[in-house]
Design a protein around this motif. Structure first.
Motif, mmCIF file in Angstrom:
data_model
loop_
_atom_site.group_PDB
_atom_site.id
_atom_site.type_symbol
_atom_site.label_atom_id
_atom_site.label_comp_id
_atom_site.label_asym_id
_atom_site.label_seq_id
_atom_site.Cartn_x
_atom_site.Cartn_y
_atom_site.Cartn_z
ATOM 1 N N GLU A 21 -0.107 -10.671 3.704
ATOM 2 C CA GLU A 21 0.952 -9.664 4.116
ATOM 3 C C GLU A 21 0.321 -8.272 3.467
ATOM 4 O OE1 GLU A 21 3.423 -11.039 5.351
ATOM 5 O OE2 GLU A 21 3.007 -13.092 4.969
ATOM 6 N N ILE A 22 0.386 -7.453 4.136
ATOM 7 C CA ILE A 22 0.155 -5.951 3.740
ATOM 8 C C ILE A 22 1.323 -5.094 4.325
ATOM 9 C CG2 ILE A 22 -1.230 -3.952 4.131
ATOM 10 C CD1 ILE A 22 -2.852 -6.042 3.197
ATOM 11 N N ASP A 23 2.068 -4.290 3.127
ATOM 12 C CA ASP A 23 3.303 -3.669 3.444
ATOM 13 C C ASP A 23 2.802 -2.290 3.517
ATOM 14 O OD1 ASP A 23 4.712 -5.599 3.252
ATOM 15 O OD2 ASP A 23 5.982 -5.082 1.481
ATOM 16 N N PHE A 24 3.193 -1.346 4.218
ATOM 17 C CA PHE A 24 2.942 -0.014 4.081
ATOM 18 C C PHE A 24 4.072 0.760 3.756
ATOM 19 C CE2 PHE A 24 -0.021 -1.266 7.598
ATOM 20 C CZ PHE A 24 -1.427 -0.721 6.939
ATOM 21 N N PHE A 25 4.111 1.256 2.618
ATOM 22 C CA PHE A 25 5.303 1.541 1.733
ATOM 23 C C PHE A 25 5.015 3.090 1.238
ATOM 24 C CE2 PHE A 25 8.412 1.102 -1.832
ATOM 25 C CZ PHE A 25 9.183 0.514 -1.121
ATOM 26 N N GLY A 26 6.072 3.935 0.775
ATOM 27 C CA GLY A 26 5.819 5.286 0.137
ATOM 28 C C GLY A 26 6.646 5.540 -0.833
ATOM 29 N N GLY A 27 7.162 6.736 -0.862
ATOM 30 C CA GLY A 27 7.073 7.684 0.104
ATOM 31 C C GLY A 27 7.382 7.304 1.445
ATOM 32 N N LEU A 63 0.690 -1.266 0.192
ATOM 33 C CA LEU A 63 -0.083 -0.042 -0.011
ATOM 34 C C LEU A 63 0.897 1.221 -0.187
ATOM 35 C CD1 LEU A 63 -2.760 -0.973 2.640
ATOM 36 C CD2 LEU A 63 -2.981 -1.278 0.111
ATOM 37 N N HIS A 64 0.739 2.014 -1.113
ATOM 38 C CA HIS A 64 1.502 3.051 -1.082
ATOM 39 C C HIS A 64 0.775 4.384 -0.330
ATOM 40 C CE1 HIS A 64 4.471 2.405 -4.652
ATOM 41 N NE2 HIS A 64 3.972 1.158 -4.012
ATOM 42 N N ILE A 65 1.071 4.299 0.711
ATOM 43 C CA ILE A 65 0.232 4.963 1.864
ATOM 44 C C ILE A 65 0.401 6.528 1.685
ATOM 45 C CG2 ILE A 65 1.735 4.842 3.656
ATOM 46 C CD1 ILE A 65 -1.791 3.983 3.942
ATOM 47 N N ALA A 66 1.735 6.915 1.580
ATOM 48 C CA ALA A 66 2.017 8.169 1.053
ATOM 49 C C ALA A 66 2.897 8.469 -0.208
ATOM 50 C CB ALA A 66 2.714 8.866 2.369
ATOM 51 N N HIS A 67 2.395 9.104 -1.101
ATOM 52 C CA HIS A 67 3.228 9.383 -2.229
ATOM 53 C C HIS A 67 3.803 10.826 -2.011
ATOM 54 C CE1 HIS A 67 2.656 6.673 -5.721
ATOM 55 N NE2 HIS A 67 2.903 6.072 -4.791
#
Ligand code: SF4
Ligand code: SF4
Lengths: 457, 45
Positions: free
Chosen positions: A151-157, A101-105
């Motif tokens: 699996e859930i990855d919090f990713f960015g940004g 999940l691209h939680i913040a670009h």
């Protein structure tokens, strides 16, 4: 097929298809060398004796030859490929089991090598809404079939720039676990700038894994990992990372760095991370297109190989002295690693693993985000491009010509399709420099296993 | 054997029979996010 090599005074022979690993002495090594063929052993005893005579006694040569023959009989050397035929009938029917999940670009750093265009991924700077996040959770529940672990990855940004939404999504996913018989496992990647006591506690209570970005020494880190005003971030983040790692009992996290052609002596950075007390480390070659000035080039390979070897030797020393640490690419479990099905099918991008942008768009993985040809759908409409997904699903180490021939295929699983696409515009054509590095790392990992074998028993 | 020490046997071949449950982590996720290595992954069984 076999692969043999010498490193740190140890000779190793790997039997690719059975997975057997042997430490062999110089005579056995020379016999395999004299055979000149990695696929089968055709030389008879007389031929071998003729080649090695003079350097070893007849008795020695006969003995070693006999041992090689015995291993071949036992299916532990020159084993033929049992999998390629099995693959033809293999209907994988993959389900989506992991989301990035691209939680913040958006980002509060401006790392010079960022493949996400310093957070924006070539698009607008944006934060994911809780609504998009929840839709993504619904999407994976629906698409994961009977698979229990998700699996859930919090990713960015930088994910911590949108931390309230992270919490909301985690709570939402948890609330669905029982009903749908799922077990969510969360990971968060962070540059550390916003870490504080409260966030730390939340992460430790809720996240299975955390990836802390740090490149190594202050000098190296601060050259690339800089604030908007150009100031490096080392001093700010290192104490927080040490605290974080300690609070997780030095487990279930990674400090993860990137090396470029500006620091081909990255082994010292890995050791620096270890000296800071980190037990779980990873340093990766930069992902960069040609012509960026810091991308890894062909002429850098000998230096990088030497560096990996040097690091591997020190890795063994430290383990023996009881002050070892883990380096992601040197970790290898010879007795119970992943099954062969996993080893030949690759990373799962596009069919088991997809990335979701702040807008809710779906891409095959985080490194494809922003490539228009690879937009697969979105979490709102439920559109999911089966054609793209099938294309990814159809690739494995046997569909890629380079991999088919490669001795490291069951350790590597076919390289990174995103790198392959970036460099060769073809997900089936691995990026050859990446391959060279991967093979070297696998050799190092095998050498380490051999060196620590007696200790581990 | 005097000349050869076997560190691990035919582990890979054996796993063909039992493997493929798919409950394990996807490989890119765990630490690197930029490359695909499977050999260090854990099996869930
Ligand atoms: S190292 Fe390269 S050729 Fe070998 S399996 Fe990996 S991607 Fe394929
Ligand atoms: S394509 Fe590459 S970056 Fe994307 S998930 Fe696979 S290995 Fe990772």
């Amino acid at each position: 097929m076999i692969h043999k090599f010498s490193m740190n005074g140890v000779n190793i022979a790997l039997d690719v298809y059975s997975g057997a690993v042997h430490v062999i002495d110089d005579i056995a090594y020379e016999i395999l060398e004299a055979n000149h063929d990695v696929h089968s052993f055709r030389k008879d005893k007389e031929e071998i004796i003729e080649i090695l005579e003079g350097r070893y006694t007849l008795r020695q040569i006969e003995d070693a030859y006999g041992e090689i023959r015995q291993l071949i009989e036992e299916g532990l050397l020159f084993t033929e490929d049992p999998y390629s035929s099995y693959l033809k009938t293999w209907d994988k029917q993959s389900v989506i089991k992991a989301l990035c999940l691209h939680i913040a670009h958006d980002c509060n750093l401006r790392c010079k090598y960022c493949f996400g265009a310093t957070g924006s991924y070539k698009g607008d700077r944006a934060l994911m809404s809780a609504e998009v996040g929840k839709k993504a959770i619904d999407f994976v529940i629906e698409r994961s079939g009977k698979r229990r672990n998700i699996e859930i990855d919090f990713f960015g940004g930088e994910p911590l720039m949108n931390f309230d939404v992270v919490k909301e999504i985690v709570a939402y996913a948890r609330s669905k676990e029982e009903q749908h018989r799922k077990n969510f496992r969360f990971t968060l990647t962070t540059n550390g700038i916003l870490l504080n006591q409260e966030i730390k506690e939340y992460i430790n209570d809720n996240m299975d894994n955390i990836v802390l970005s740090l490149d190594g020494t202050k000098e190296v880190n601060d050259r690339m990992r800089v604030r908007v005003n150009g100031r490096g971030c080392y001093d700010e983040i290192v104490p927080k990372f040490i605290d974080m790692a300690e609070s997780r009992n030095q487990d279930n996290y990674y400090v993860r760095g990137t090396f470029t052609r500006d620091n081909l002596d990255f082994g010292k950075d890995a050791l620096h991370l270890a000296d800071l007390g980190f037990k779980q480390t990873s340093i990766e070659p930069v992902v960069a297109p040609d012509g960026t000035s810091y991308e890894i080039r062909e002429e850098d390979l000998p230096a990088i190989f030497r560096e990996y070897e040097k690091l591997a030797v020190e890795y063994v020393n430290r383990k023996k002295q009881g002050r070892g640490f883990n380096f992601f690419h040197f970790m290898l479990d010879l007795s119970q690693g992943p099954c062969v099905v996993k080893r030949l099918s690759g990373c799962g991008s596009g069919h088991e693993y997809v990335a979701v942008t702040p807008e809710g768009d779906i891409y095959p993985c985080h490194q494809f985000v922003g490539e228009p040809d690879f937009k697969m759908g979105d979490v709102f409409s439920g559109v999911f491009d089966a054609e793209i997904s099938d294309k990814f699903q159809a690739t494995n180490v046997y569909t890629k010509e380079d991999c088919k021939k490669c001795w490291a295929k069951f350790y590597c699983s076919g390289g990174c399709p995103a790198n392959a696409y970036q460099l060769n515009r073809d997900i089936d054509k691995p990026y050859w420099i990446g391959c060279e590095l991967e093979r070297k790392r696998v050799e190092c990992a095998l050498m380490i296993q051999a060196a620590l074998y007696d200790e581990n028993r | 054997m005097k000349h050869i020490k076997t560190l691990s046997g035919a582990t890979l071949k054996k796993s063909a029979a039992t493997g493929g449950c798919g409950e394990c982590q996807t490989s890119c996720q765990s630490a690197c996010k930029t490359s695909c290595t499977v050999a260090n992954q854990k099996c869930e069984k």
